[in-house]
Scaffold this motif. Sequence first.
Motif, PDB file in Angstrom:
ATOM      1  N   TRP A 158       0.845  -1.201   0.000  1.00 44.39           N
ATOM      2  CA  TRP A 158       0.000   0.000   0.000  1.00 44.39           C
ATOM      3  C   TRP A 158       0.880   1.252   0.000  1.00 44.39           C
ATOM      4  CZ3 TRP A 158      -0.906   4.518   2.393  1.00 44.39           C
ATOM      5  CH2 TRP A 158      -2.149   5.121   2.260  1.00 44.39           C
ATOM      6  N   SER A 227      -9.790   4.845   0.282  1.00 41.96           N
ATOM      7  CA  SER A 227     -10.204   3.643  -0.420  1.00 41.96           C
ATOM      8  C   SER A 227     -10.813   4.006  -1.771  1.00 41.96           C
ATOM      9  CB  SER A 227     -11.223   2.898   0.439  1.00 41.96           C
ATOM     10  OG  SER A 227     -11.615   1.690  -0.143  1.00 41.96           O
ATOM     11  N   GLU A 479     -12.817  -1.894  -3.700  1.00 43.95           N
ATOM     12  CA  GLU A 479     -11.369  -2.056  -3.626  1.00 43.95           C
ATOM     13  C   GLU A 479     -11.010  -3.431  -3.065  1.00 43.95           C
ATOM     14  OE1 GLU A 479      -7.384   0.053  -1.694  1.00 43.95           O
ATOM     15  OE2 GLU A 479      -9.299   1.113  -1.680  1.00 43.95           O
ATOM     16  N   ILE A 480     -11.759  -3.888  -2.075  1.00 43.50           N
ATOM     17  CA  ILE A 480     -11.504  -5.217  -1.505  1.00 43.50           C
ATOM     18  C   ILE A 480     -11.847  -6.291  -2.530  1.00 43.50           C
ATOM     19  CG2 ILE A 480     -12.030  -6.765   0.415  1.00 43.50           C
ATOM     20  CD1 ILE A 480     -12.982  -4.255   1.949  1.00 43.50           C
ATOM     21  N   ALA A 483      -9.156  -6.577  -5.123  1.00 38.78           N
ATOM     22  CA  ALA A 483      -7.981  -7.286  -4.603  1.00 38.78           C
ATOM     23  C   ALA A 483      -8.236  -8.788  -4.536  1.00 38.78           C
ATOM     24  CB  ALA A 483      -7.612  -6.739  -3.227  1.00 38.78           C
ATOM     25  N   LYS A 530      -1.761  -6.176   0.625  1.00 38.03           N
ATOM     26  CA  LYS A 530      -2.194  -5.056  -0.213  1.00 38.03           C
ATOM     27  C   LYS A 530      -3.025  -4.019   0.535  1.00 38.03           C
ATOM     28  CE  LYS A 530      -2.534  -7.756  -4.519  1.00 38.03           C
ATOM     29  NZ  LYS A 530      -3.445  -8.137  -5.628  1.00 38.03           N
ATOM     30  N   LEU A 531      -3.798  -4.470   1.516  1.00 43.51           N
ATOM     31  CA  LEU A 531      -4.802  -3.603   2.136  1.00 43.51           C
ATOM     32  C   LEU A 531      -4.479  -3.355   3.601  1.00 43.51           C
ATOM     33  CD1 LEU A 531      -8.011  -5.370   0.763  1.00 43.51           C
ATOM     34  CD2 LEU A 531      -6.825  -3.401  -0.235  1.00 43.51           C
ATOM     35  N   MET A 535      -9.417  -2.927   6.358  1.00 43.27           N
ATOM     36  CA  MET A 535     -10.106  -3.345   5.147  1.00 43.27           C
ATOM     37  C   MET A 535     -10.090  -4.861   4.958  1.00 43.27           C
ATOM     38  SD  MET A 535      -9.036  -0.373   2.432  1.00 43.27           S
ATOM     39  CE  MET A 535     -10.131  -1.022   1.177  1.00 43.27           C
TER      40      MET A 535
END
Length: 664
Positions: A158, A227, A479-480, A483, A530-531, A535
């Motif tokens: 991130w 986000s 966004e989740i 991913a 990544k998050l 999240m």
Amino acid sequence: MSRNPFERDDQSYVVLCNDRGQRSLWPGDRPVPAGWSVEHGPVAREAACAFVDRVWPDVRAVRGPAAALPTLPECFERVVAAHPREPAVEADGNVLTYDALAARVNRLARVLIGRGVGPGDLVGLSIARGGWLPAAALAVATAGAAYVPLDPAYPRDWIAHAVGDAALDCLLHSGPHDAVTDRVPVLGLDGPRAGSLLSAADPGPVAPRERTRPLTADDPMYVIYTSGSTGVPKGVVVPHAGVAGLVATQRQWIGAGPGDRVLQWASFNFDAGFWDMTLALLSGATLVVTDERDVLPGDDLHRTLRHRAISHAVLPPVALSLTDSTGVLEGGVLLSTGDVCTPALVRTWAPNRRMYNGYGPTEMTVGVTMAGPVSPGSAVGIGRPWPGNEVRVLDGGLRPCAPGEEGELYLAGSGEALGYLNRPSLTAERFVADPFGAPGARMYRSGDLGHRSADGELFFGGRADHQVKLRGFRVELGEIEAALDACPGVALSAVVVTGTLDEARMTAYVAAHRGSSPKPAELRHRLARKLPAHMLPAEIVLLDALPTTSNGKVDRRALEKLDGRAAPAAGAGARGDGAARDGRRRAAPAPDGRRVEALCELAARVLGVPSVAPQENFFDLGGHSVLAVKLSRGVRDAWGLTLPVRAIIESPTMEDLAGHLLPA
């Protein structure tokens, strides 16, 4: 309410331009607002967005005369001049007076200026919580640049994205973590070299002529990454123009000043962190900065509020719901923001203190409305606009709604962001021409729903899209999902949130490619790279197929009803949470192995999973800070023992955690 004209698939659009060089998408069948002219179209949305991306590469490039408003450094200098000997920052066991803080700020600003940093540039802050954090933010602004917060607790991927997307000119680093990048020049603030540079710099106020060019209220002040619905975090570029309204709001409603003590609760990665800092340092109060674990909701936060004699705090509803109100902030001021403030919270927290409810997205310089002081028994609204800002409640035809009629909230005024960094077409879609303001003005399409009462009070009514607030954090579910969809073996995913406040639970449902059986634990591990932690879904459930509506779209309402209880796909090994609700009695822990077993059983109920093994990690199974507080409370309530939240966070396994059980 009819469909939003900016979201219709069958709509053609024009691209408008004002005299400041800003662009706006606009429905092709509607009158062009004053101060705007048609630059392109009418065309389909994709073609309009492609045109904007081509002609408007940098949303920060604002033409025309600068807004006649003070900048952050000017506001800070006035407070320093008025209260030089008052304590400004209390952190790391030290106290800096305003004149000492100003000297540190000015020295660092000159070091940055000496490196060529100035207005329009972006400087990253990879700084642990402590005294350097507010000083560095103010120093970057004093040099004329904008700061980009990079919380060291965030995943490396991130941070790497934000560093690359922002094309930072420099990065300031302080703390035990590494700087996470070799792509930009790094200035370490802790070493002897930095000490020598700072000691050699002039501590006096930085004159405008020292900067690389004049600093104006239209120049960026900070860029905060939020986000993103497309799967990529987006940087919100906020200028200095909103500071004057922010200060006026804090003075009018909150009234902090010398002798008051403001808690730095929020991370600087959120604009609430800027509110905390300015509430203290632009009023003459003391900013109290603590270790991040000292402000965990529950006993830790209560202890900090009491022991550090905090008089003013900004806390989200989920933190308030988990923290005892007794003996803290009495006679002080509390602002609830970041999520819906419930009547139950008002009944608990409003007595013996002034309590307010705030509202506003990152795109509006921290906030835009304030309600209060609120009192038990009264309706909890979001109040009225701050000085310099306006809120328009509009229907699907962009007409003002009558009192009591729900519409979308469009936000306008001096607090408005410049847009999204490197995302001109998204900026043109969200910051649109304002038919009701001054010629050439814009308004921000918030995506929030609400209504205005007959007496002018505003009330929040939820979201019109898939953005949610989870434990006070703004989260784009898209966004989740993006991913997850990028993970090997995943064909399609959907994320839903059920419950509210500390009961809120985010569940991801995944349909695998034929012949694939991705493991939930592996998917969660990939997401964690990544998050940020807030999240990460509490649970990932594999299904043979996601339910759909009659038009073929994912049926999110059907998933919300599943609430994680769906049977997993064959061989998936996914966890369900039905066992969390089976009503089993808690067993009293005994020494040795039985104590570990009992703690695992309690953790399983808190996490909502069938079982937890002694060698498993609480957070790997979907735990987060709020659930850690619940586990700590569960231990206390069931067994009369103490289990520090810090121990839950730091223990690698449940077996290790059991060793931290202590007598109350």
